[in-house]
Design a protein around this motif. Structure first.
Motif, PDB file in Angstrom:
ATOM      1  N   ILE A  70      11.234  -6.258   7.917  1.00 26.99           N
ATOM      2  CA  ILE A  70      11.001  -5.159   6.963  1.00 26.99           C
ATOM      3  C   ILE A  70       9.519  -5.095   6.592  1.00 26.99           C
ATOM      4  CG2 ILE A  70      11.586  -4.334   4.646  1.00 26.99           C
ATOM      5  CD1 ILE A  70      14.434  -5.633   5.395  1.00 26.99           C
ATOM      6  N   LEU A  71       8.893  -6.252   6.462  1.00 27.46           N
ATOM      7  CA  LEU A  71       7.447  -6.268   6.189  1.00 27.46           C
ATOM      8  C   LEU A  71       6.673  -5.717   7.387  1.00 27.46           C
ATOM      9  CD1 LEU A  71       7.211  -9.712   4.366  1.00 27.46           C
ATOM     10  CD2 LEU A  71       6.933  -7.443   3.343  1.00 27.46           C
ATOM     11  N   ALA A  72       7.170  -5.961   8.596  1.00 25.83           N
ATOM     12  CA  ALA A  72       6.489  -5.432   9.792  1.00 25.83           C
ATOM     13  C   ALA A  72       6.579  -3.904   9.824  1.00 25.83           C
ATOM     14  CB  ALA A  72       7.098  -6.043  11.056  1.00 25.83           C
ATOM     15  N   LEU A  73       7.750  -3.359   9.475  1.00 32.02           N
ATOM     16  CA  LEU A  73       7.879  -1.889   9.411  1.00 32.02           C
ATOM     17  C   LEU A  73       6.896  -1.321   8.384  1.00 32.02           C
ATOM     18  CD1 LEU A  73      11.763  -1.327   9.449  1.00 32.02           C
ATOM     19  CD2 LEU A  73      10.147  -1.275  11.361  1.00 32.02           C
ATOM     20  N   HIS A  74       6.737  -2.050   7.281  1.00 31.70           N
ATOM     21  CA  HIS A  74       5.834  -1.584   6.217  1.00 31.70           C
ATOM     22  C   HIS A  74       4.370  -1.661   6.671  1.00 31.70           C
ATOM     23  CE1 HIS A  74       4.717  -0.500   2.200  1.00 31.70           C
ATOM     24  NE2 HIS A  74       4.050  -1.622   1.991  1.00 31.70           N
ATOM     25  N   ASP A  75       4.051  -2.666   7.467  1.00 30.14           N
ATOM     26  CA  ASP A  75       2.683  -2.757   8.011  1.00 30.14           C
ATOM     27  C   ASP A  75       2.387  -1.557   8.899  1.00 30.14           C
ATOM     28  OD1 ASP A  75       1.799  -5.020   6.796  1.00 30.14           O
ATOM     29  OD2 ASP A  75       2.424  -6.365   8.407  1.00 30.14           O
TER      30      ASP A  75
ATOM     31  N   GLU B 136       0.521   0.596   6.310  1.00 26.39           N
ATOM     32  CA  GLU B 136      -0.606  -0.335   6.353  1.00 26.39           C
ATOM     33  C   GLU B 136      -0.477  -1.438   5.312  1.00 26.39           C
ATOM     34  OE1 GLU B 136      -4.451   1.925   7.474  1.00 26.39           O
ATOM     35  OE2 GLU B 136      -3.158   3.377   6.485  1.00 26.39           O
ATOM     36  N   GLY B 137       0.794  -1.798   5.043  1.00 25.08           N
ATOM     37  CA  GLY B 137       1.053  -2.963   4.200  1.00 25.08           C
ATOM     38  C   GLY B 137       0.722  -2.815   2.728  1.00 25.08           C
ATOM     39  N   LEU B 138       0.566  -1.572   2.253  1.00 26.95           N
ATOM     40  CA  LEU B 138       0.180  -1.398   0.839  1.00 26.95           C
ATOM     41  C   LEU B 138       1.191  -2.070  -0.100  1.00 26.95           C
ATOM     42  CD1 LEU B 138      -1.755   0.088  -1.211  1.00 26.95           C
ATOM     43  CD2 LEU B 138       0.032   1.837  -1.332  1.00 26.95           C
ATOM     44  N   LEU B 139       0.685  -2.886  -1.016  1.00 29.59           N
ATOM     45  CA  LEU B 139       1.551  -3.541  -2.005  1.00 29.59           C
ATOM     46  C   LEU B 139       1.183  -3.070  -3.403  1.00 29.59           C
ATOM     47  CD1 LEU B 139       1.660  -7.306  -0.927  1.00 29.59           C
ATOM     48  CD2 LEU B 139       3.451  -5.571  -0.661  1.00 29.59           C
TER      49      LEU B 139
END
Ligand SMILES: Nc1ncnc2c1ncn2[C@@H]1O[C@H](COP(=O)(O)OP(=O)(O)O)[C@@H](O)[C@H]1O
Ligand SMILES: Cc1cn([C@H]2C[C@H](O)[C@@H](COP(=O)(O)OP(=O)(O)O)O2)c(=O)[nH]c1=O
Length: 209
Positions: free
Chosen positions: A117-122, A126-129
């Motif tokens: 799921i973190l990879a999809l978000h990257d 672009e991984g914005l948190l």
């Protein structure tokens, strides 16, 4: 122009996120801040269209993988069209659910790992948190009572899943908060809306001096 702050509200259904997102936005506006209140899934034209696909229809309309990709696609549009431009313009963004909801809801069940799921978000965003994530917590019985009063028994496609699912989601949020204590602040969501709002403002006090 300094970058704005990005705050997400997280937690299970019925804990009071939407109520508190509105209240927090108003409280920050009263302090003179320029605030954008937004939500997921949704928050941009394309993402709101995807929201309709995700939240209506039969329980098995999507596989876990396709559902996770749709949430990530909605988020990518929301981040690119709404959240990043607002932050760059110095606005504070309050978002009712964000990435951690995908990690919790699409991560339970064991099909997708948190890293997936973190990879999809990257890829998508672009991984914005968020700069800070306010995790609203309430015993499951109380939050589901609040949600069913609100929904009059008509929960959406994901909200209508069984109690075991929602318990696993709540446990996942707790693990995320344990793992990232600098980003997550746990908020007791019991009591009146005024009580909860005061706790949220206290959790932002270091930014409000
Ligand atoms: N502090 C509170 N005490 C009692 N009821 C509340 C409180 N906060 C919200 N509610 C009500 O509970 C229901 C769920 O709140 P909502 O903000 O929609 O939660 P969420 O967005 O987390 O699903 C709504 O009907 C809302 O009016
Ligand atoms: C943002 C997001 C929401 N969801 C789910 C949680 C909710 O069941 C549903 C809709 O969210 P929402 O409208 O915020 O529901 P509620 O107000 O009841 O909390 O979508 C995911 O499964 N993954 C996600 O990434």
């Amino acid at each position: 122009m300094p970058r704005g702050r990005f705050i997400s509200l997280e937690g299970g259904e019925g804990v009071g996120k939407s109520t508190q997102a509105r209240r927090l936005a108003a409280a920050l506006q009263r302090r003179g801040l320029d605030v954008v209140l937004t939500r997921e899934p949704g928050g941009s034209e394309g993402a709101e269209a995807i929201r309709g696909l995700l939240l209506s229809g039969a329980a098995d309309r999507w596989t876990i993988r396709s559902e996770a990709l749709l949430f990530a696609a909605a988020r990518a549009d929301h981040v690119a069209r709404t959240i990043r431009p607002a932050l760059e313009a110095g606005q504070w963004v309050i978002c009712d659910r964000f990435l951690d909801s995908s990690r919790a809801y699409q991560g339970v069940g064991g099909v997708l790992a948190d890293a997936d799921i973190l990879a999809l978000h990257d890829v998508g965003s672009e991984g914005l948190l968020p700069d800070r994530t306010l995790l609203l917590r309430l015993p499951l019985g109380e939050s589901s009572a609040r949600a069913s009063l609100r929904d009059e028994g008509e929960a959406d496609r994901i909200g209508g899943r069984e109690t075991m699912f929602h318990r696993a989601v709540a446990e996942a949020f707790e693990r995320f908060a344990d793992a990232e204590p600098a980003r997550f602040h746990r908020i007791d969501a019991d009591g009146t809306p005024e009580d909860v709002e005061a706790r949220l403002c206290a959790a932002l006090a270091d930014w409000l001096v």
